[in-house]
Every structure is written in structure tokens, then in C-alpha cells.
Scaffold this motif. Sequence first.
Motif, PDB file in Angstrom:
ATOM      1  N   TRP A 172     -15.269   6.302 -31.121  1.00  0.00           N
ATOM      2  CA  TRP A 172     -16.504   5.557 -31.323  1.00  0.00           C
ATOM      3  C   TRP A 172     -17.169   5.932 -32.644  1.00  0.00           C
ATOM      4  CZ3 TRP A 172     -16.551   1.538 -28.480  1.00  0.00           C
ATOM      5  CH2 TRP A 172     -15.936   1.558 -27.235  1.00  0.00           C
ATOM      6  N   GLY A 173     -17.024   7.167 -33.067  1.00  0.00           N
ATOM      7  CA  GLY A 173     -17.543   7.565 -34.372  1.00  0.00           C
ATOM      8  C   GLY A 173     -16.807   6.855 -35.496  1.00  0.00           C
ATOM      9  N   GLY A 174     -15.507   6.698 -35.335  1.00  0.00           N
ATOM     10  CA  GLY A 174     -14.728   5.945 -36.325  1.00  0.00           C
ATOM     11  C   GLY A 174     -15.127   4.492 -36.379  1.00  0.00           C
ATOM     12  N   LEU A 175     -15.402   3.918 -35.208  1.00  0.00           N
ATOM     13  CA  LEU A 175     -15.854   2.520 -35.180  1.00  0.00           C
ATOM     14  C   LEU A 175     -17.216   2.358 -35.845  1.00  0.00           C
ATOM     15  CD1 LEU A 175     -14.844   1.195 -31.644  1.00  0.00           C
ATOM     16  CD2 LEU A 175     -13.847   0.628 -33.850  1.00  0.00           C
ATOM     17  N   PHE A 188     -14.020   9.250 -49.263  1.00  0.00           N
ATOM     18  CA  PHE A 188     -14.673  10.093 -48.255  1.00  0.00           C
ATOM     19  C   PHE A 188     -14.879   9.338 -46.944  1.00  0.00           C
ATOM     20  CE2 PHE A 188     -18.705  11.256 -46.225  1.00  0.00           C
ATOM     21  CZ  PHE A 188     -18.372  12.535 -45.798  1.00  0.00           C
ATOM     22  N   LEU A 189     -15.361   8.109 -47.028  1.00  0.00           N
ATOM     23  CA  LEU A 189     -15.619   7.329 -45.812  1.00  0.00           C
ATOM     24  C   LEU A 189     -14.326   7.007 -45.062  1.00  0.00           C
ATOM     25  CD1 LEU A 189     -18.382   4.886 -47.095  1.00  0.00           C
ATOM     26  CD2 LEU A 189     -18.673   6.799 -45.509  1.00  0.00           C
ATOM     27  N   VAL A 190     -13.277   6.683 -45.785  1.00  0.00           N
ATOM     28  CA  VAL A 190     -11.993   6.392 -45.138  1.00  0.00           C
ATOM     29  C   VAL A 190     -11.447   7.648 -44.470  1.00  0.00           C
ATOM     30  CG1 VAL A 190      -9.576   5.773 -45.591  1.00  0.00           C
ATOM     31  CG2 VAL A 190     -11.425   4.404 -46.565  1.00  0.00           C
ATOM     32  N   LEU A 191     -11.568   8.809 -45.138  1.00  0.00           N
ATOM     33  CA  LEU A 191     -11.113  10.059 -44.523  1.00  0.00           C
ATOM     34  C   LEU A 191     -11.942  10.409 -43.287  1.00  0.00           C
ATOM     35  CD1 LEU A 191     -10.362  12.230 -47.684  1.00  0.00           C
ATOM     36  CD2 LEU A 191      -8.723  11.243 -46.079  1.00  0.00           C
ATOM     37  N   LEU A 192     -13.238  10.146 -43.336  1.00  0.00           N
ATOM     38  CA  LEU A 192     -14.093  10.380 -42.171  1.00  0.00           C
ATOM     39  C   LEU A 192     -13.658   9.495 -41.004  1.00  0.00           C
ATOM     40  CD1 LEU A 192     -16.618  11.637 -40.825  1.00  0.00           C
ATOM     41  CD2 LEU A 192     -17.925   9.726 -41.803  1.00  0.00           C
ATOM     42  N   ALA A 193     -13.433   8.230 -41.271  1.00  0.00           N
ATOM     43  CA  ALA A 193     -13.001   7.313 -40.204  1.00  0.00           C
ATOM     44  C   ALA A 193     -11.622   7.721 -39.675  1.00  0.00           C
ATOM     45  CB  ALA A 193     -12.974   5.876 -40.722  1.00  0.00           C
ATOM     46  N   ALA A 194     -10.718   8.093 -40.567  1.00  0.00           N
ATOM     47  CA  ALA A 194      -9.394   8.514 -40.132  1.00  0.00           C
ATOM     48  C   ALA A 194      -9.470   9.772 -39.259  1.00  0.00           C
ATOM     49  CB  ALA A 194      -8.495   8.766 -41.337  1.00  0.00           C
ATOM     50  N   ASP A 195     -10.353  10.701 -39.605  1.00  0.00           N
ATOM     51  CA  ASP A 195     -10.545  11.896 -38.803  1.00  0.00           C
ATOM     52  C   ASP A 195     -11.066  11.546 -37.416  1.00  0.00           C
ATOM     53  OD1 ASP A 195     -10.799  14.800 -38.362  1.00  0.00           O
ATOM     54  OD2 ASP A 195     -12.966  14.345 -38.362  1.00  0.00           O
ATOM     55  N   ARG A 196     -12.015  10.617 -37.354  1.00  0.00           N
ATOM     56  CA  ARG A 196     -12.600  10.215 -36.067  1.00  0.00           C
ATOM     57  C   ARG A 196     -11.590   9.453 -35.214  1.00  0.00           C
ATOM     58  NH1 ARG A 196     -15.432  14.001 -37.183  1.00  0.00           N
ATOM     59  NH2 ARG A 196     -17.608  13.783 -37.714  1.00  0.00           N
ATOM     60  N   PHE A 197     -10.653   8.783 -35.865  1.00  0.00           N
ATOM     61  CA  PHE A 197      -9.608   8.075 -35.117  1.00  0.00           C
ATOM     62  C   PHE A 197      -8.460   8.996 -34.715  1.00  0.00           C
ATOM     63  CE2 PHE A 197     -11.261   4.054 -37.199  1.00  0.00           C
ATOM     64  CZ  PHE A 197     -11.804   3.560 -36.041  1.00  0.00           C
TER      65      PHE A 197
END
Length: 129
Positions: A80-83, A117-126
Motif C-alpha cells: 500500500w505504501g508503494g501504491l 529516489f521515488l522509483v527506488l522507494l516504490a520498488a522497496d515498498r513493493f
Amino acid sequence: MADKRRERPAHPLAQHRPEQRKRPLPPGEQFFTPGASGLRKKVEQRSAAPLVFLFQLPRWIAPALLVVLLLAGFAVSSFWGGLAVLPVIGFVSWLAYMSWPSLDTKGRILRVALLTFLVLLAADRFGAF
């Protein structure tokens, strides 16, 4: 019966309201990039209405929404954080693409770094890491 309708005041939503005050568009010579390629021209034409809509909103709405979504992405360490981060990535990517021709090298590097940074954050959350 027609007389009774005329005597009643109109419903508040049916009454004529004066046009709400809107911010005027910023001054400028051209709204689109001169000599743009086919893809850029199409994106700029389709982005014109959303850009004008965003400009007419109060200035605090878009940044506040993006901050809330980004904070949710930081706080929730699950799917949900990635979304929550995905709309932020989309919005920042769109604005970066729209402003790219007018940026110098430092501005371009900053936008690429932010998107990375944002893509890495989303990838981490996924769960990619």
C-alpha cells in the motif's frame, strides 16, 4: 399552479451564481514548445487542460496532496505504501517531461535524481529489495 411556482424562490443550487474568481493564466508568448516533435506536441496538447485546471486550483492543494501521498509511502512499508507513491511518481514525471526543454543541466539532474529516489522507494515498498 403556475403562479405558485413563480412565488417560490428558486432552490439555492438553481440560482444564478456569479463566476467565481479565478487566477489569470501567467503571461507568456507561447503555451507550447515551438518546433516540438510529434510525441512532445501530443503530450503538450493533452496536458494543456490539466495544467490550466491545476493552475486554477488554490496553490496549496496539489503540494498538500503529494506530501500526504509521499508520507503515506514512507510510513507504510508494504504494498500500500508503494501504491501511495505511484501517483507522486506519475505527477513528478509528467511535470519533469513538460519542463524539460526549459531546464539547464542542474535542473535536469535534480529531476532525474528525484525520480530515481521515488522509483527506488516504490520498488522497496513493493518488495524488490
